[in-house]
Design an enzyme around this catalytic site. Structure first.
Site, PDB file in Angstrom:
ATOM      1  N   SER A  67      -1.658  -0.464   2.413  1.00 57.37           N
ATOM      2  CA  SER A  67      -1.029   0.882   1.649  1.00 57.37           C
ATOM      3  C   SER A  67      -1.798   1.962   1.056  1.00 57.37           C
ATOM      4  CB  SER A  67       0.002   0.017   0.488  1.00 57.37           C
ATOM      5  OG  SER A  67      -0.998  -0.963  -0.171  1.00 57.37           O
ATOM      6  N   THR A 169      -0.832   1.052  -3.850  1.00 52.93           N
ATOM      7  CA  THR A 169      -1.452   2.131  -4.360  1.00 52.93           C
ATOM      8  C   THR A 169      -2.737   1.678  -5.059  1.00 52.93           C
ATOM      9  OG1 THR A 169       0.440   3.518  -4.608  1.00 52.93           O
ATOM     10  CG2 THR A 169      -1.250   4.003  -5.746  1.00 52.93           C
ATOM     11  N   THR A 187      -2.515   6.588  -2.068  1.00 54.10           N
ATOM     12  CA  THR A 187      -1.531   5.822  -1.399  1.00 54.10           C
ATOM     13  C   THR A 187      -1.007   6.148   0.097  1.00 54.10           C
ATOM     14  OG1 THR A 187       0.242   4.502  -1.925  1.00 54.10           O
ATOM     15  CG2 THR A 187       0.137   6.681  -2.399  1.00 54.10           C
ATOM     16  N   ARG A 197       8.777  11.730   3.028  1.00 51.83           N
ATOM     17  CA  ARG A 197       8.908  11.334   1.643  1.00 51.83           C
ATOM     18  C   ARG A 197       7.689  11.333   0.868  1.00 51.83           C
ATOM     19  NH1 ARG A 197       6.401   7.095  -1.753  1.00 51.83           N
ATOM     20  NH2 ARG A 197       8.013   6.480  -2.980  1.00 51.83           N
ATOM     21  N   THR A 220       1.456   2.410 -10.395  1.00 50.96           N
ATOM     22  CA  THR A 220       1.827   1.985  -8.923  1.00 50.96           C
ATOM     23  C   THR A 220       3.310   1.478  -8.942  1.00 50.96           C
ATOM     24  OG1 THR A 220       0.978   0.513  -7.335  1.00 50.96           O
ATOM     25  CG2 THR A 220       0.704  -0.445  -9.593  1.00 50.96           C
ATOM     26  N   GLY A 221       3.621   1.193  -7.819  1.00 51.93           N
ATOM     27  CA  GLY A 221       5.026   0.695  -7.541  1.00 51.93           C
ATOM     28  C   GLY A 221       6.041   1.530  -6.892  1.00 51.93           C
TER      29      GLY A 221
HETATM   30  C1  SD4 Z   1       4.583   5.423  -4.009  1.00 53.77           C
HETATM   31  N1  SD4 Z   1       3.968   4.476  -5.843  1.00 53.77           N
HETATM   32  O1  SD4 Z   1       4.525   6.043  -2.945  1.00 53.77           O
HETATM   33  C2  SD4 Z   1       3.691   4.595  -4.382  1.00 53.77           C
HETATM   34  C3  SD4 Z   1       3.343   3.344  -3.672  1.00 53.77           C
HETATM   35  C4  SD4 Z   1       3.237   2.078  -4.397  1.00 53.77           C
HETATM   36  O2  SD4 Z   1       4.559   0.156  -4.521  1.00 53.77           O
HETATM   37  O3  SD4 Z   1       2.549   2.186  -5.463  1.00 53.77           O
HETATM   38  N2  SD4 Z   1       4.109   1.163  -3.802  1.00 53.77           N
HETATM   39  O4  SD4 Z   1       5.808   5.339  -4.654  1.00 53.77           O
END
Ligand code: SD4
Length: 314
Positions: A67, A169, A187, A197, A220-221
């Site tokens: 990721s 991330t 990320t 996106r 993150t998320g």
């Molecule tokens: C995103 N926050 O692209 C980043 C990726 C991530 O769980 O942390 N995903 O939305």
């Protein structure tokens, strides 16, 4: 659990406050190895900005990390697009969004910050800028990410997975020996996203925010939730209003839960640090881990969380 360097990454419960100076903290357990690199910069008197850049580069180059950077899972068209941003102690910021074929988007983001009058470059323009400035174009796909994509094509269903294998991330915050703060975030975004996106990670104030007077925060998320609430900025504002980093993180997560109709399948984790080197961490739900490195601590901790039980639907 062993890190890529073979070290023990057992997740510890936090007992009492975490504080230190210099200090580096980063998201998820793979932050442990990244922190090590950052610490080598900080412990030799280096600048927090160099520490966070070099630290997250470890994750960008980690082929097992699906990721971030090289080896990151592609979008639904099979193309790897990367997002990254960086902020220094002067409040300067640089960012790249949806950049392709570049192993270290964080260094391109730094170059945008230091060599251009702009903050963000996106897509082809970002890649062109990188190539013009000496970055090499490479194939970011690996055997592993190609196999993941092939598997995904069987159903082609887009569904973010909570705490994706604990690999997500990387966001990193550091304070150097001079007391200066910097942060970085990088990320490949959500796996199998729509081509083009962009998530929260390259958006200043969403994925990352640094104010050298008060503190810094990184997320993150699910980026869509973070972008709609400018969670990093909010956490830093809370610290400006004298809240502890822990309280600041809790406010930012609670705001998401208040404002977003359904977070039942979503995870967001946030880390914050204030000028004193105090650390905060919080997440929507269980499973968010973060790594801390100071003179005394070198560990991965499990963040506190607020699993939503009811929702106002406001
Ligand atoms: C995103 N926050 O692209 C980043 C990726 C991530 O769980 O942390 N995903 O939305």
């Amino acid at each position: 659990m062993l890190g890529t360097t073979g070290l023990d990454l057992t997740v510890f419960e936090r007992e009492g406050p975490i504080q230190g100076k210099p200090i580096v903290i980063s998201t998820w357990n793979f932050g442990y190895d990244a922190n090590k690199k950052a610490w080598s910069v900080l412990s030799s008197g280096g600048r927090a900005l160099d520490a966070v850049e070099q630290g997250v580069m470890v994750a960008e180059s980690d082929l097992n990390n699906t990721s971030v950077g090289r080896g990151g899972n592609p979008d639904r068209d099979g193309i790897v697009t990367l997002d990254a941003c960086i902020m220094n102690e002067k409040g300067e910021a640089g960012s790249v969004a949806a950049i392709e074929n570049i192993e270290h988007p964080i260094s391109v983001a730094r170059m945008v910050m230091e060599k251009t009058p702009h903050v963000m470059l996106a897509g082809d323009g970002a890649k062109q800028f990188a190539l013009e400035n000496g970055f090499e174009a490479i194939d970011l796909l690996t055997e592993k990410s190609k196999a993941n994509y092939k598997e995904w094509l069987k159903t082609s269903k887009y569904k973010p997975i909570i705490n994706i294998e604990n690999h997500d991330t990387i966001g990193m915050l550091a304070i150097d020996a001079r007391g200066n703060l910097s942060g970085a975030c990088t990320t490949s975004g959500l796996a199998f996203k729509i081509h083009g996106r962009v998530g929260d990670s390259p958006i200043i104030g969403a994925g990352l925010y640094v104010d050298n007077q008060y503190g810094a925060a990184v997320c993150t998320g699910i980026g869509e939730l973070v972008m709609k609430n400018l969670s990093s900025f909010l956490a830093v504002e809370e610290m400006r209003h004298k809240k502890s980093p822990q309280k600041a993180c809790e406010t930012a997560i609670k705001r998401i839960i208040e404002k977003i109709p359904d977070v039942s399948n979503a995870q967001v984790g946030i880390l914050a640090i204030n000028k004193k080197g105090e650390v905060g961490a919080y997440a929507i739900r269980e499973g968010f881990t973060y790594a801390v490195h100071t003179n005394e601590i070198e560990k991965v901790f499990g963040a506190k969380f607020k699993m939503p039980t009811e929702h106002s639907g406001k």
